[in-house]
Write an enzyme that holds these catalytic residues in place. Sequence first.
Site, PDB file in Angstrom:
ATOM      1  N   GLU A  38      31.577  34.058  39.693  1.00  0.00           N
ATOM      2  CA  GLU A  38      31.780  33.011  40.708  1.00  0.00           C
ATOM      3  C   GLU A  38      30.889  33.370  41.880  1.00  0.00           C
ATOM      4  O   GLU A  38      31.226  34.265  42.659  1.00  0.00           O
ATOM      5  CB  GLU A  38      33.255  32.984  41.142  1.00  0.00           C
ATOM      6  CG  GLU A  38      34.216  32.508  40.087  1.00  0.00           C
ATOM      7  CD  GLU A  38      34.060  31.020  39.786  1.00  0.00           C
ATOM      8  OE1 GLU A  38      33.337  30.320  40.511  1.00  0.00           O
ATOM      9  OE2 GLU A  38      34.677  30.569  38.811  1.00  0.00           O
TER      10      GLU A  38
ATOM     11  N   CYS B 198      32.244  29.404  49.494  1.00  0.00           N
ATOM     12  CA  CYS B 198      31.115  29.366  48.565  1.00  0.00           C
ATOM     13  C   CYS B 198      30.706  27.954  48.172  1.00  0.00           C
ATOM     14  O   CYS B 198      29.535  27.669  47.981  1.00  0.00           O
ATOM     15  CB  CYS B 198      31.483  30.144  47.310  1.00  0.00           C
ATOM     16  SG  CYS B 198      33.069  29.612  46.650  1.00  0.00           S
TER      17      CYS B 198
ATOM     18  N   ASN C 120      35.967  36.394  51.645  1.00  0.00           N
ATOM     19  CA  ASN C 120      36.377  35.167  52.344  1.00  0.00           C
ATOM     20  C   ASN C 120      37.799  34.712  52.004  1.00  0.00           C
ATOM     21  O   ASN C 120      38.486  34.160  52.849  1.00  0.00           O
ATOM     22  CB  ASN C 120      35.365  34.049  52.108  1.00  0.00           C
ATOM     23  CG  ASN C 120      35.191  33.707  50.655  1.00  0.00           C
ATOM     24  OD1 ASN C 120      35.522  34.508  49.777  1.00  0.00           O
ATOM     25  ND2 ASN C 120      34.681  32.526  50.382  1.00  0.00           N
TER      26      ASN C 120
ATOM     27  N   GLU D 208      37.141  29.542  36.623  1.00  0.00           N
ATOM     28  CA  GLU D 208      38.454  30.043  37.010  1.00  0.00           C
ATOM     29  C   GLU D 208      39.414  28.852  37.049  1.00  0.00           C
ATOM     30  O   GLU D 208      39.005  27.689  37.048  1.00  0.00           O
ATOM     31  CB  GLU D 208      38.382  30.733  38.375  1.00  0.00           C
ATOM     32  CG  GLU D 208      37.511  31.971  38.311  1.00  0.00           C
ATOM     33  CD  GLU D 208      37.756  32.982  39.395  1.00  0.00           C
ATOM     34  OE1 GLU D 208      37.506  32.677  40.563  1.00  0.00           O
ATOM     35  OE2 GLU D 208      38.198  34.110  39.065  1.00  0.00           O
TER      36      GLU D 208
HETATM   37  P1  NAD Z   1      28.753  40.470  47.757  1.00  0.00           P
HETATM   38  O1  NAD Z   1      27.970  40.019  46.586  1.00  0.00           O
HETATM   39  O2  NAD Z   1      28.068  41.243  48.802  1.00  0.00           O
HETATM   40  O3  NAD Z   1      29.984  41.378  47.264  1.00  0.00           O
HETATM   41  C1  NAD Z   1      30.931  40.897  46.352  1.00  0.00           C
HETATM   42  C2  NAD Z   1      31.685  42.070  45.762  1.00  0.00           C
HETATM   43  O4  NAD Z   1      30.829  42.786  44.876  1.00  0.00           O
HETATM   44  C3  NAD Z   1      32.202  43.089  46.781  1.00  0.00           C
HETATM   45  O5  NAD Z   1      33.498  43.501  46.393  1.00  0.00           O
HETATM   46  C4  NAD Z   1      31.208  44.221  46.645  1.00  0.00           C
HETATM   47  O6  NAD Z   1      31.735  45.480  47.004  1.00  0.00           O
HETATM   48  C5  NAD Z   1      30.909  44.175  45.163  1.00  0.00           C
HETATM   49  N1  NAD Z   1      29.644  44.789  44.745  1.00  0.00           N
HETATM   50  C6  NAD Z   1      28.492  44.881  45.447  1.00  0.00           C
HETATM   51  N2  NAD Z   1      27.563  45.516  44.707  1.00  0.00           N
HETATM   52  C7  NAD Z   1      28.127  45.816  43.515  1.00  0.00           C
HETATM   53  C8  NAD Z   1      27.663  46.461  42.330  1.00  0.00           C
HETATM   54  N3  NAD Z   1      26.422  46.921  42.225  1.00  0.00           N
HETATM   55  N4  NAD Z   1      28.525  46.583  41.299  1.00  0.00           N
HETATM   56  C9  NAD Z   1      29.779  46.099  41.380  1.00  0.00           C
HETATM   57  N5  NAD Z   1      30.272  45.504  42.483  1.00  0.00           N
HETATM   58  C10 NAD Z   1      29.450  45.359  43.534  1.00  0.00           C
HETATM   59  O7  NAD Z   1      29.442  39.150  48.346  1.00  0.00           O
HETATM   60  P2  NAD Z   1      30.315  39.004  49.674  1.00  0.00           P
HETATM   61  O8  NAD Z   1      29.388  39.143  50.847  1.00  0.00           O
HETATM   62  O9  NAD Z   1      31.513  39.863  49.602  1.00  0.00           O
HETATM   63  O10 NAD Z   1      30.809  37.486  49.553  1.00  0.00           O
HETATM   64  C11 NAD Z   1      30.036  36.395  49.924  1.00  0.00           C
HETATM   65  C12 NAD Z   1      29.402  35.767  48.704  1.00  0.00           C
HETATM   66  O11 NAD Z   1      30.407  35.453  47.738  1.00  0.00           O
HETATM   67  C13 NAD Z   1      28.721  34.450  49.013  1.00  0.00           C
HETATM   68  O12 NAD Z   1      27.500  34.379  48.329  1.00  0.00           O
HETATM   69  C14 NAD Z   1      29.684  33.421  48.489  1.00  0.00           C
HETATM   70  O13 NAD Z   1      29.093  32.194  48.146  1.00  0.00           O
HETATM   71  C15 NAD Z   1      30.258  34.118  47.299  1.00  0.00           C
HETATM   72  N6  NAD Z   1      31.567  33.539  46.933  1.00  0.00           N
HETATM   73  C16 NAD Z   1      31.673  32.823  45.778  1.00  0.00           C
HETATM   74  C17 NAD Z   1      32.889  32.250  45.425  1.00  0.00           C
HETATM   75  C18 NAD Z   1      33.041  31.431  44.160  1.00  0.00           C
HETATM   76  O14 NAD Z   1      34.168  31.243  43.715  1.00  0.00           O
HETATM   77  N7  NAD Z   1      31.982  30.933  43.565  1.00  0.00           N
HETATM   78  C19 NAD Z   1      33.996  32.425  46.260  1.00  0.00           C
HETATM   79  C20 NAD Z   1      33.850  33.177  47.424  1.00  0.00           C
HETATM   80  C21 NAD Z   1      32.625  33.729  47.747  1.00  0.00           C
END
Ligand code: NAD
Length: 485
Positions: A251, A285, A154, A459
Site C-alpha cells: 500500500e 496516501c 499517518n 486491503e
Molecule cells: P516510509 O516508506 O518511509 O516508511 C514506511 C515503513 O517502512 C516504516 O515503518 C519504515 O520504518 C519502514 N521501512 C523503511 N525502510 C525499510 C526497509 N528497508 N525494510 C523494511 N521496512 C522499511 O513511509 P512513511 O514516511 O512512514 O509514510 C508515508 C508514505 O506512506 C507516503 O508515501 C504515503 O503515501 C504512504 N501511505 C500509503 C498508504 C496506502 O494505504 N496506500 C497509507 C498511508 C501511507
Amino acid sequence: MTDPKPTASHYVNGNYVEDTRGEPIPVIYPATGAEIARVYAATPAIVDQAISAAKSAQPAWAAMSGMDRGRILRRAADIIRERNRELSEIETMDTGKPLQETLVADAVSAADALEYFGGLAASLTGEHIPLGDGNFAYTIRQPLGVCVGIGAWNYPTQIAGWKAAPALACGNAMVFKPSETTTLGALKLAEILTEAGLPDGVFNVVNGAGAVGAALITDPRVAKVSLTGSVPTGKKVAGIAAGEMKHVTMELGGKSPLVIFDDADLDSAVSGAILGNFYSTGQICSNGTRVFVQKGIKEAFLGRLTERIADVVMGDPLDETTNFGPMVSQAQLDIVQRYVAKGKEEAARLVTGGARPDRDGFFIEPTVFADVTDGMTIAREEIFGPVMCVLDFDTEDEVLARANATEYGLAAGVFTRDFARAHRVVAGFEAGTCYINSYNDAPVEAPFGGVKASGVGRENSKEAINHYSEVKSVFVRMNACEAPF
Ligand code: NAD
C-alpha cells in the site's frame, strides 16, 4: 488526560518486553515538539523472540475453528470501542491529528476491521469442483504462516488493525512493526487482543526503524510482508520479498487526480477537495492532490474554496473544536515547506496559505496553488502535506489523459451531475480506488489499494482474504487410475 507512555517498547508472546540496548526512539507530540515518551528499537534478540513466538503460536491458532478465532477478534473490536477515547487521545499525541478526527477515524476503523474479518472467519472455506465420472477436486483455504506487517505514520492504529484483522482471521500469526515516528497505537492493539483472548504469540509488535523492518522481512520463517509506506520503500521491500518468493501486499503513495466538471454541485465539490487535501493535515496516501477544475467554474471554485478554508480551526489537537492539526514531524514539515517554495519558484499562483503560524509545533497553513501545470514539481511528486494543486482543463478526453499521466495509481475522483460521464471517466481512470461525488471514503467492506507504482494487492473486504491465505487443490479419482504403459 490519558498518559501516552507505553508500558514497554515491544509486545511479544502476550507480554510487554523491554530492551534498552536498542536505539532510543523519542515520541514527539507534534503540536509542541516536546518529547512525551521514549521507546527503544528492537535488538536482534527481540526480533528473534517475536518471530519465534509467532512461529510457535501459529499452528494452534490455525487449528481453531473460524468461529472461535472470529469471536476473539470481535471481542477485541468491542474493547476498542469501549476504550475509544483513551486510544484516540494516544493517537492524537502520537500523530498530532485532531482528536475530532481520531475519535471517529482511527481506533474505530481498526475495530471495524476486527469486527468485519471476525465475522468472515467462520465462512472461509474451499470449494467442491465436479470433474465427471464421479471424480472431483476440492480446495482447502490455508493460512500463509507468519506474516509481517509494516506501517506508515499517518494512521498507525488503523494500519495495524487493517493488517492484523484479515491476517489473524485466516489463521496466520503476525509480527507488526509500526513506523518509528508513531510507535504507540499498535502496542495498545496488541494489549487489547490479549485481553480479548488471543493466544500468546499470535500478534506481536516490535518497534524500530527500517533496519528492524529489513530484519523481519529477510527472516526465512516469514511467509508474507504487508507494507504501508512510500513507493521507494515499497520497491525495496517487494524486491527483497521477491528474492525469497514471499507474498506481498504493498500500500504505497500517490498523486491522485480529482476531476471537477462545470456541472458539479460546487459546494459538494469544494467539500471533496477539502477532504481530499486537508483532512489529517493532508497526510493521506489517497489524497486527490491534483484538482482538475473545468475552466468555466475555475474562479467560482477558488472563491468558494478560499472562503471555506478561512473557517479552518487550527490549534491544539486535543481540543475537540480543532479541525486542522500540525504535521507529524519536523522532517515532514521541512518537506512540505520545500514544496511550497518550489511551487512559488515554478510560478504557480499561491491562492492561500503557505505560511507557518506563530506557535510551537509543526504547523503549516492549508495551502492552495492555482494555475498549476502538469510539468511542475508540485504536480508530479507526492508532497504528503496540506498542499492542493488546482489545474485547469477543457474537455473530458483531455482531463482523463492528463489525470492518468503519472507513475502512481492509488485513487481518483470525479464530481459531476452527469452520471453517464461519471461512470465513463471512472472506467478510464488508472487507479485502484475511485470516487464519484465523494472523496477518501475507506469502509472496511470495500477493497482499498492501488495500481501502477502505488501498490500490489488490496486491503479490506473479502479481497484481503486472498492476500492472507492460499488455496490447496486436492484431486480425487473415484475409479481406477490408468497410465499409458
Ligand atoms: P516510509 O516508506 O518511509 O516508511 C514506511 C515503513 O517502512 C516504516 O515503518 C519504515 O520504518 C519502514 N521501512 C523503511 N525502510 C525499510 C526497509 N528497508 N525494510 C523494511 N521496512 C522499511 O513511509 P512513511 O514516511 O512512514 O509514510 C508515508 C508514505 O506512506 C507516503 O508515501 C504515503 O503515501 C504512504 N501511505 C500509503 C498508504 C496506502 O494505504 N496506500 C497509507 C498511508 C501511507
